[in-house]
Motif scaffolding. Structure first.
Motif, PDB file in Angstrom:
ATOM      1  N   ARG A  26      -1.867  17.527  96.781  1.00 53.45           N
ATOM      2  CA  ARG A  26      -1.489  17.677  95.379  1.00 53.45           C
ATOM      3  C   ARG A  26      -1.777  16.416  94.576  1.00 53.45           C
ATOM      4  O   ARG A  26      -1.451  16.328  93.399  1.00 53.45           O
ATOM      5  CB  ARG A  26       0.013  18.000  95.267  1.00 53.45           C
ATOM      6  CG  ARG A  26       0.373  19.406  95.692  1.00 53.45           C
ATOM      7  CD  ARG A  26      -0.157  20.424  94.720  1.00 53.45           C
ATOM      8  NE  ARG A  26       0.359  20.261  93.370  1.00 53.45           N
ATOM      9  CZ  ARG A  26      -0.073  20.927  92.319  1.00 53.45           C
ATOM     10  NH1 ARG A  26      -1.073  21.781  92.445  1.00 53.45           N
ATOM     11  NH2 ARG A  26       0.454  20.723  91.120  1.00 53.45           N
ATOM     12  N   ASP A  41       0.806  13.686  88.219  1.00 58.03           N
ATOM     13  CA  ASP A  41       0.751  15.099  88.548  1.00 58.03           C
ATOM     14  C   ASP A  41      -0.688  15.591  88.437  1.00 58.03           C
ATOM     15  O   ASP A  41      -1.345  15.415  87.412  1.00 58.03           O
ATOM     16  CB  ASP A  41       1.661  15.878  87.582  1.00 58.03           C
ATOM     17  CG  ASP A  41       1.786  17.348  87.974  1.00 58.03           C
ATOM     18  OD1 ASP A  41       1.095  17.774  88.917  1.00 58.03           O
ATOM     19  OD2 ASP A  41       2.583  18.061  87.333  1.00 58.03           O
ATOM     20  N   ASN A  55       2.336  19.932  80.497  1.00 58.55           N
ATOM     21  CA  ASN A  55       1.927  21.123  81.204  1.00 58.55           C
ATOM     22  C   ASN A  55       1.584  22.207  80.208  1.00 58.55           C
ATOM     23  O   ASN A  55       2.185  22.302  79.145  1.00 58.55           O
ATOM     24  CB  ASN A  55       3.040  21.625  82.129  1.00 58.55           C
ATOM     25  CG  ASN A  55       2.963  20.993  83.499  1.00 58.55           C
ATOM     26  OD1 ASN A  55       1.878  20.696  83.984  1.00 58.55           O
ATOM     27  ND2 ASN A  55       4.103  20.783  84.131  1.00 58.55           N
TER      28      ASN A  55
END
Length: 265
Positions: free
Chosen positions: A256, A30, A55
């Motif tokens: 991304r 990610d 996160n």
């Protein structure tokens, strides 16, 4: 108006061909949780630590390893790249699920990885001996521990590194020392940054030589993109790391996905 520069990129100024960029394959990790640190260069190969963190509300993009307060690391890999940024190997490190305070002590043929993690009500500082392919050479050893009954596992102790911040500034300078031959003592301070040129954002650079002259090297101009760029990538030079006298590793994004680019000046 350009922001003030922070550090200086010092290299030997030579009239040479333009810059070259080599890209790694995009990561499946990610983008917002990606961390990296260049451990060493060995036999013209780069050994890079890559990690995935929790996160965080503060996190809006990949950061340098130590600049993510409150973001415990949940995955750790050692990746080896060749001179063209082709990945030779990648090894997942068998570490606890949530670690913090990661640092490295590098020797000729191995390194110690230092990390912290919460075990029951103890914050443990650990060290493990690792070779340059990511294989453990000995079991992890506890260097120190302290009771911390109120800290949840997802909130690691603050790093003594002292770096903070969560966004990607668009401009940077990186300090790189050059081996300057006695016959050619001149050096230059070179700043690498993002610049909008023809309504698009490019990596650009300017230099000042030892005598104070601006841009004596024709390869660097305020309105001139560095060579070898791909407009599918967004570059983040503030987080570049030195890997040689005239080379940088710059994190960049393709959509991304995150990848690493080696800039050869």
């Amino acid at each position: 108006m350009k922001q003030p520069l922070i550090l200086a990129l010092t290299v030997l100024v030579l009239q040479a061909p333009g810059q070259t960029l080599f890209y790694s394959q995009p990561e499946t990790k990610d983008f917002d949780r990606f961390r990296f640190h260049t451990i060493t260069r060995k036999d013209n190969r780069l050994v890079i630590y890559k990690a995935v963190s929790f996160n965080s509300a503060l996190s809006t993009g990949p950061l340098l390893l130590h600049s993510a307060p409150g973001g415990a690391i949940v995955e750790s890999d050692i990746s080896v790249y060749d001179s063209l940024m082709g990945q030779i190997s990648e090894t997942r490190l068998p570490l606890p699920k949530e670690i913090s305070g990661v640092d490295f002590i590098v020797y000729d043929d191995f390194f110690y990885l230092i990390y912290q993690y919460l075990r029951d009500h103890l914050v443990c500082c650990m060290a493990v001996k690792v070779d340059f392919t990511g294989q453990f050479l000995a079991p992890p050893v506890c260097l120190d521990s302290t009771r911390n009954p109120t800290s949840p596992a997802s909130t690691p102790p603050a790093s003594s590194n002292g770096l903070t911040g969560s966004r990607f500034p668009s401009r940077t300078s990186i300090t790189i020392a050059s081996v300057t031959p006695a016959s050619s003592p001149a050096t230059a301070s070179i700043s690498i940054y993002n610049e909008t040129i023809r309504n698009k954002q490019f990596l650009s650079g300017q230099c000042i030589d030892a005598g104070g002259m601006l841009n004596p090297d024709s390869r660097f101009r305020e309105d001139q993109p560095l060579d070898g760029q791909n407009d599918l990538y967004t570059y983040y030079p503030r987080l570049a790391e030195q890997v040689g006298a005239d080379e940088l590793i710059i994190p960049c994004r393709k959509g991304r996905q995150v990848c690493l680019a080696k800039l050869r000046l």
